[in-house]
Design an enzyme around this catalytic site. Structure first.
Site, PDB file in Angstrom:
ATOM      1  N   PRO A  89       0.800  -1.225   0.000  1.00  0.00           N
ATOM      2  CA  PRO A  89       0.000   0.000   0.000  1.00  0.00           C
ATOM      3  C   PRO A  89       0.835   1.278   0.000  1.00  0.00           C
ATOM      4  O   PRO A  89       0.364   2.326  -0.438  1.00  0.00           O
ATOM      5  CB  PRO A  89      -0.822  -0.109   1.290  1.00  0.00           C
ATOM      6  CG  PRO A  89      -0.844  -1.555   1.624  1.00  0.00           C
ATOM      7  CD  PRO A  89       0.473  -2.090   1.158  1.00  0.00           C
ATOM      8  N   GLU A 116       0.595  -8.427   8.362  1.00  0.00           N
ATOM      9  CA  GLU A 116       0.624  -6.993   8.648  1.00  0.00           C
ATOM     10  C   GLU A 116       1.577  -6.227   7.740  1.00  0.00           C
ATOM     11  O   GLU A 116       1.390  -5.055   7.473  1.00  0.00           O
ATOM     12  CB  GLU A 116       1.015  -6.774  10.117  1.00  0.00           C
ATOM     13  CG  GLU A 116       0.980  -5.323  10.565  1.00  0.00           C
ATOM     14  CD  GLU A 116      -0.413  -4.709  10.489  1.00  0.00           C
ATOM     15  OE1 GLU A 116      -0.503  -3.480  10.393  1.00  0.00           O
ATOM     16  OE2 GLU A 116      -1.409  -5.472  10.526  1.00  0.00           O
ATOM     17  N   ARG A 154      -0.192  -7.188 -21.919  1.00  0.00           N
ATOM     18  CA  ARG A 154      -0.953  -6.797 -23.104  1.00  0.00           C
ATOM     19  C   ARG A 154      -0.199  -5.781 -23.961  1.00  0.00           C
ATOM     20  O   ARG A 154      -0.571  -5.537 -25.114  1.00  0.00           O
ATOM     21  CB  ARG A 154      -2.322  -6.247 -22.703  1.00  0.00           C
ATOM     22  CG  ARG A 154      -2.289  -4.950 -21.934  1.00  0.00           C
ATOM     23  CD  ARG A 154      -3.651  -4.618 -21.328  1.00  0.00           C
ATOM     24  NE  ARG A 154      -4.692  -4.610 -22.332  1.00  0.00           N
ATOM     25  CZ  ARG A 154      -4.986  -3.577 -23.121  1.00  0.00           C
ATOM     26  NH1 ARG A 154      -4.247  -2.473 -23.023  1.00  0.00           N
ATOM     27  NH2 ARG A 154      -5.966  -3.637 -23.990  1.00  0.00           N
ATOM     28  N   ASP A 169      -5.597   3.106 -25.900  1.00  0.00           N
ATOM     29  CA  ASP A 169      -6.290   2.910 -24.632  1.00  0.00           C
ATOM     30  C   ASP A 169      -6.313   4.192 -23.817  1.00  0.00           C
ATOM     31  O   ASP A 169      -5.472   5.079 -23.982  1.00  0.00           O
ATOM     32  CB  ASP A 169      -5.575   1.831 -23.797  1.00  0.00           C
ATOM     33  CG  ASP A 169      -5.925   0.434 -24.277  1.00  0.00           C
ATOM     34  OD1 ASP A 169      -6.933   0.285 -24.969  1.00  0.00           O
ATOM     35  OD2 ASP A 169      -5.172  -0.493 -23.940  1.00  0.00           O
TER      36      ASP A 169
END
Length: 240
Positions: A89, A116, A154, A169
């Site tokens: 994160p 954790e 991709r 895209d």
């Protein structure tokens, strides 16, 4: 490209990696992947890979030894210099630009943690990149690693049937992608824009760029802050 995943749950990767574009990419020899259960590298009696954090606190922390030894074993069998990516994160938010950067590499190693967090020595002395797929927390890094891998694979040569698909895209151009339509031209009174049915290539290109700018302004105006607008594009935006 070679992609290796360090994970406690290797079976999680099978469905995604063996389906759709990912499967076709492997059939075209565009990339190959492997999973490594780093629990098998634990050297303690019970094959533990986590322990309580120094200083106390909730949760368990992944120990450095199994992770370091697993990465070292991968590096020993290759002559390339792989990027070692930590899914966490606190990492930089993943973007299309980062996907394009990583698609130029020959070898990637993803570390997918649980619990954790990681022992900080993994972060400081082993990894080259830290990546987050958004401001939220998942149970583990596997899902994030698969998302990142899909966006990278991709972009590899010959993976998509039409090379322009990836180039046009959303985010690849710096803008959100324009709307798309297909047959029928009239569906329950809802019409496909006349410009797209005109057969005039310049008219179609202008319509698509104008709609792309419009959509970006409405939904992601932050993307326009650093986008180099032409005079014509500025004029189109001023019409909205």
């Amino acid at each position: 490209m070679k992609i290796d995943f360090l994970t406690l749950f290797p079976d999680m990767f099978t469905g995604v990696m063996e389906s759709s574009i990912m499967k076709k990419a492997q059939e075209k020899n565009a990339f190959q992947y492997r999973t490594f259960d780093f629990r098998s590298f634990a050297t303690n009696k019970h094959n533990k890979v986590d322990d309580y954090p120094y200083g106390g606190g909730a949760g368990m922390v992944l120990m450095p030894q199994p992770i370091f030894d697993c990465v070292d074993s991968i590096k020993e069998e290759t002559t390339d210099n792989p990027r070692v990516i930590l899914m966490c994160p606190q990492g930089e938010t993943f973007t299309q630009k980062k996907a394009e950067e990583l698609s130029e590499e020959d070898h990637l190693i993803f570390i997918c943690g649980h619990y954790e967090g990681y022992d900080e020595r993994i972060r400081e002395h082993l990894v080259t990149d830290e990546i987050s797929i958004g401001d939220f927390v998942l149970t583990g890094g596997e899902l994030g690693a698969m998302v990142v891998t899909d966006s990278i694979v991709r972009l590899l040569p010959e993976v998509l049937g039409n090379k322009a698909s990836a180039q046009e895209d959303s985010f690849s151009t710096g803008l959100l992608e324009h709307p798309h339509y297909t047959r029928p031209a009239d569906y329950k009174g809802m019409q496909v824009p006349e410009s797209l049915r005109s057969g005039n290539h310049q008219k179609i290109a202008d319509w698509r760029k104008k709609e792309s700018l419009k959509r970006t302004k409405e939904r992601r105006p932050d993307l326009l802050e650093n986008y180099p607008l032409s005079e014509k594009e500025k004029e189109w935006l001023s019409e909205e």
